[in-house]
Design a protein around this motif. Structure first.
Motif, PDB file in Angstrom:
ATOM      1  N   ALA A  19       0.839  -1.197   0.000  1.00  0.00           N
ATOM      2  CA  ALA A  19       0.000   0.000   0.000  1.00  0.00           C
ATOM      3  C   ALA A  19       0.872   1.243   0.000  1.00  0.00           C
ATOM      4  CB  ALA A  19      -0.920   0.010   1.217  1.00  0.00           C
ATOM      5  N   SER A  36       0.550   5.442   0.011  1.00  0.00           N
ATOM      6  CA  SER A  36      -0.425   6.476   0.315  1.00  0.00           C
ATOM      7  C   SER A  36       0.240   7.846   0.368  1.00  0.00           C
ATOM      8  CB  SER A  36      -1.113   6.180   1.651  1.00  0.00           C
ATOM      9  OG  SER A  36      -2.025   7.201   1.995  1.00  0.00           O
ATOM     10  N   ASP A  78      -1.283   7.086  -4.735  1.00  0.00           N
ATOM     11  CA  ASP A  78      -1.976   6.113  -3.894  1.00  0.00           C
ATOM     12  C   ASP A  78      -2.230   4.859  -4.725  1.00  0.00           C
ATOM     13  OD1 ASP A  78      -2.398   7.884  -1.588  1.00  0.00           O
ATOM     14  OD2 ASP A  78      -3.825   8.925  -2.894  1.00  0.00           O
ATOM     15  N   THR A 104      -2.807   0.251  -4.148  1.00  0.00           N
ATOM     16  CA  THR A 104      -2.835  -0.918  -3.272  1.00  0.00           C
ATOM     17  C   THR A 104      -2.784  -2.180  -4.116  1.00  0.00           C
ATOM     18  OG1 THR A 104      -4.183   0.264  -1.646  1.00  0.00           O
ATOM     19  CG2 THR A 104      -4.120  -2.132  -1.466  1.00  0.00           C
TER      20      THR A 104
END
Length: 573
Positions: free
Chosen positions: A341, A343, A354, A356
């Protein structure tokens, strides 16, 4: 440069002190052997003078045979002492050069990276040439001690024959060395500059040779050649400056040591004519004067030798003492599947990124600008210090740099070098203790999914086919296949592949894409493909489009190809 010199010199002195400490026993025995050899060399003209006075002048044949036998025994002793001493010193030099190479290589290969401005080619020079030059101090020091012993022994012999002769040597030798010592700082500076520029030229040559095909592809051969010509000319000028300085120093040292020897011989001749010394003593003095030219000349050159070793030691210390690029070992990797992940990441061309990747997923990332893809690869590889980017990069819910080891996340960069050795050795390079016989099914699947089996079948030696350094005897596509097999065999929980098939044809790309997906997905392992190849993107679960430093579009390859014109231009061909 000037502000850094004190630190570098202190580091260089520490490297040299460590070399002397580690090899104390061998150095002591070798120095003893060299010193005994020099004493025996000093005794040779003394013994010849005794033979002339005690046997030749008196006509005593019995004494002549006795003294000649003693002379033969003396030659046997000096030869034995030299051989035994040299054996110890050569072993110490070879062992120390090996240890220094290991130290430098260990720092260069540290998983945490290295804070240094030295390029790869120059680091190679430090780990080879400079390590060897620094270890040569173990050769210089015994020779210097031996020269001092020989000079003192000769001075004592001359004092016994006639006090003024001995005093001339005792006073003249330090005076010669004092005059020459004034030049040694200049030698140190010029040798250091020459080594640095030579390392820069070697580094640039290495980079140009390894990147000659891309340079031809963009038509940049002339610019690259001009750059190398400029660096090479600067290196040549520095080499010539150092050579002129050392050459002038050599001329001055030889001239001064010869003048000292001539002064001793002329004064001895005058004393012989005046009847103060005998014919045998005159022969001894002439022999010692001629012999003294070697040790005094060596002592005169000692600053030049030490300057070269010290300059190399400083370059070694600059690498060994460099701070790690990344933090030290942290927490162990968590068990089970790992999610990735990112961010709010800001790094280079990346702005507010961002994304994931869930466990077991195959994700494609299309970077509209190559710099964005390369920045993402560097981030995921863990080679970027946390202080150099903003946001968070998490692996398994924990900061990437807080985890110990990278076994859970493997990044295969676009440019992956192969090592000298067989194809099998290259594939096994990252697999730890794994051997093909341990799991034949996995081994065969990795070779098949990466299309490395075709590379193996193309050579009569098969897996034993010898790959030269950087894989220069394989085509670009073959190198990519072997590198891909090496990455797949690790079976990391998260694998990032950056443009792994750019040198392959579309049929091979399709085979590899299907093979990578099947091998990784069936094992529940996550895969990130940073590429623009339709064949690779077609097997992904979803595709993320990276543009302007952030993810702007997401969907399957088929959906994006159908509705997104910019995606079609970036990918479909």
């Amino acid at each position: 440069m000037d502000r850094a010199d004190p630190v570098r010199k202190a580091g260089g002195r520490r490297i040299l002190r460590g070399s002397l400490t580690r090899n104390g026993r061998r150095l002591g025995l070798g120095t003893l052997g060299v010193s005994v050899h020099q004493v025996c060399e000093t005794l040779v003209p003394i013994l010849i003078g005794v033979i002339v006075d005690q046997a030749v002048a008196t006509g005593a044949r019995g004494h002549l045979a006795l003294w000649v036998g003693m002379l033969a025994a003396l030659f046997l002793a000096l030869t034995t002492a030299y051989r035994l001493g040299a054996r110890q010193l050569m072993a110490a030099i070879a062992e120390e050069a090996h240890q220094l190479r290991l130290q430098v290589s260990g720092r260069i290969l540290d998983p945490r990276g290295l804070k240094t401005d030295l390029p790869a080619g120059e680091l190679l020079t430090v780990s080879t040439s400079d390590a060897d030059n620094a270890s040569d101090l173990l050769d210089y020091l015994p020779r210097i001690v031996g020269a001092v012993v020989a000079t003192i022994a000769s001075a004592i012999a001359l004092l016994v024959i006639d006090v003024p002769l001995g005093l001339l040597v005792l006073a003249g030798t330090p005076l010669v060395l004092l005059v020459l010592d004034r030049v040694s700082p200049l030698i140190t500076r010029r040798v250091t500059s020459q080594q640095e520029l030579a390392g820069e030229a070697t580094s640039l040559a290495t980079d140009l040779v390894s990147g000659v095909r891309p340079l031809r592809g963009i038509g940049a051969e002339r610019a690259a050649s001009a750059r190398y010509h400029e660096v090479s000319r600067r290196s040549l000028r520095a080499t010539l400056r150092a050579a002129r300085t050392q050459g002038g120093y050599l001329i001055a040292s030889n001239t001064l040591s010869t003048l000292l020897a001539c002064a001793v011989a002329i004064l001895a001749g005058y004393f012989a004519l005046a009847g103060r010394i005998s014919v045998g003593e005159l022969i001894t003095v002439i022999g010692l004067a001629q012999f003294l030219m070697e040790p005094v000349g060596l002592l005169a050159l000692a600053p030049s030798y030490v300057a070269e070793a010290r300059a190399s030691a400083e370059r070694v210390a600059a690498v060994v003492d460099a701070e790690p690029l990344l933090p030290g070992p942290g927490e162990p990797l968590p068990d089970g599947p790992l999610a990735v992940a990112l961010s709010g990441v800001r790094y280079g061309p990346l702005t507010e990124l961002d994304l994931t990747v869930v466990p077991g997923e195959v994700v494609g990332i299309v970077a509209t600008r190559p710099a964005e893809g390369e920045a993402l690869v560097r981030l995921l590889s863990g080679r970027v210090p946390p202080a150099e980017y903003e946001g968070s990069v998490l692996l398994g819910g924990r900061p990437l740099h807080d985890l110990d080891g990278r076994a859970g996340l493997l990044v295969q960069p676009h440019k992956s070098d192969l090592f000298g050795g067989s194809i099998e050795a290259n594939v096994l390079a990252g697999a730890g203790a794994f051997r093909p016989g341990d799991d034949r099914g996995t081994w065969d699947a990795v070779l098949r999914c990466s299309a490395t089996d075709e590379v193996i079948s193309a050579h009569p030696e098969g897996l034993g086919h010898v790959v030269v350094e950087r894989g220069a005897n394989l085509s670009g596509g073959q190198r990519q296949r072997v590198a891909l097999a090496r990455a797949l065999l690790v079976r990391s929980r998260v694998l990032v592949l950056h443009d792994p098939t750019t040198a392959m044809d579309s049929v091979t790309e399709h085979v590899i894409a299907q093979g990578v997906r099947g091998l990784r997905r069936n094992a529940g392992l996550s895969t990130v493909l940073i590429a623009s190849s339709p064949a690779l993107l077609a097997v992904t679960d979803r595709v993320l489009v990276l543009e302007g430093g952030r993810i702007v579009t997401e969907g399957t390859h088929a959906d994006l190809g159908a509705v997104d014109e910019s995606y079609r231009k970036a990918v479909l061909r």
